[in-house]
Design an enzyme around this catalytic site. Sequence first.
Site, short mmCIF file in Angstrom:
data_model
loop_
_atom_site.label_atom_id
_atom_site.label_comp_id
_atom_site.label_asym_id
_atom_site.label_seq_id
_atom_site.Cartn_x
_atom_site.Cartn_y
_atom_site.Cartn_z
N LYS A 115 0.86 -1.19 0.00
CA LYS A 115 0.00 0.00 0.00
C LYS A 115 0.89 1.23 0.00
O LYS A 115 1.71 1.41 0.90
CB LYS A 115 -0.92 -0.01 1.22
CG LYS A 115 -1.79 1.24 1.31
CD LYS A 115 -2.82 1.13 2.42
CE LYS A 115 -3.62 2.41 2.52
NZ LYS A 115 -4.63 2.36 3.57
N LYS B 281 -2.17 -1.41 -3.86
CA LYS B 281 -3.05 -0.24 -3.76
C LYS B 281 -2.22 1.03 -3.80
O LYS B 281 -1.22 1.10 -3.06
CB LYS B 281 -3.81 -0.33 -2.43
CG LYS B 281 -4.71 0.83 -2.14
CD LYS B 281 -5.34 0.64 -0.79
CE LYS B 281 -6.19 1.85 -0.50
NZ LYS B 281 -6.70 1.84 0.86
C1 PBG Z 1 -7.24 3.68 5.53
C2 PBG Z 1 -7.69 3.36 4.16
C3 PBG Z 1 -7.56 4.23 3.08
C4 PBG Z 1 -8.16 3.61 1.99
C5 PBG Z 1 -8.64 2.37 2.42
N1 PBG Z 1 -8.32 2.22 3.78
C6 PBG Z 1 -7.00 5.59 3.00
C7 PBG Z 1 -5.70 5.90 3.58
O1 PBG Z 1 -4.82 5.05 3.72
O2 PBG Z 1 -5.56 7.07 3.94
C8 PBG Z 1 -8.26 4.26 0.64
C9 PBG Z 1 -9.29 3.76 -0.28
C10 PBG Z 1 -9.59 4.67 -1.42
O3 PBG Z 1 -8.96 5.72 -1.64
O4 PBG Z 1 -10.53 4.33 -2.16
N2 PBG Z 1 -6.88 2.69 6.38
#
Ligand code: PBG
Length: 333
Positions: free
Chosen positions: A202, A256
């Site tokens: 991520k 991601k």
């Molecule tokens: C946070 C989380 C995020 C997303 C999923 N879980 C955002 C972040 O890490 O700030 C993002 C999903 C998206 O942008 O569609 N734990």
Amino acid sequence: MRPTQAPFPATRFRRARQSPATRALVAENTLTAGDLIWPVFVRDGHSVVEPVASMPGVNRLSVDKVVEAARKAADLGIPAICLFPYTDPSKKTEDCAEAWNPENLSNRATRAIKAAVPEIAIMTDVALDPYNSLGHDGFVVDGKIQNDETIEALVKQTLSQAEAGADIIGPSDMMDGRISAMRNALEAGGHKDVMILSYAAKYASAFYGPFRDAVGASGALKGDKTTYQMNPANSDEAIRLVERDLSQGADMVMIKPGMPYLDICRRVKDAFGAPTFAYQVSGEYAMIRGAADNGWIDGEKAMMESLMCFKRAGCDGILTYFAPEVARKLAKS
Ligand code: PBG
């Protein structure tokens, strides 16, 4: 070695592209409703459908409306729904205790969906940001995100989600060591069938902006997430992270964001052959939808193309806010 291709005109690639029938015959990848996980935003109240301004077409839904949405998704052949709570600011604290409250929004939604739509798999999010008054995925002490203390909280959150009936736990926090802690707790707690879909690679991405609006975390967040989420410059590190998470008991792994990281999807699939997912995140959705709403691209075609590209890059499935629209379109074609 590839056999040598005959020179032109014996080889003409356009022969195979001449009609829908021949194109279908030689298609290397397919996209089906069974490839989709649908992320949905849950909020308090009854009969509430509240639009998310930065994600046209996406709404925050009260639990009764999420149940209706899950019913629709299951009927469209979508195998899984992923819950993200919009937590009332009054329930956000620095100790994030709402995260493992059995009665929190995510757990209430899980139980309601399980009761009404037992055939859909429910994925839940493990991270502290929806519950943290400081907006981070982990505990913050003197401005620093605490790894090991956060893991203890993530384990409590994991168990409360499993007890509510979650089928797939999705740790999105990027703390080190969380997968083995969660897996051990699930085994010891009698939840041996609960799957972990690790957000293994991520990245610290600007493409999460609309999501943070949707869950109400934008205002709370001070600074950024670069001390725990990955540097977009890195690729080898993603391989090491996926290997680590698989070795600790993750059943499936995720990359991601999605579209700017297709090279990572391909490397991960080739290196491990494990179930590999990509998250087409909120900013990707907003770009396609925003351009389509302005008449700058054909939104439906761009949506379908973007998802097929994930399959071509080696993904087994995609988390996408377009899931119901895609499934409806696939059902018609
Ligand atoms: C946070 C989380 C995020 C997303 C999923 N879980 C955002 C972040 O890490 O700030 C993002 C999903 C998206 O942008 O569609 N734990």
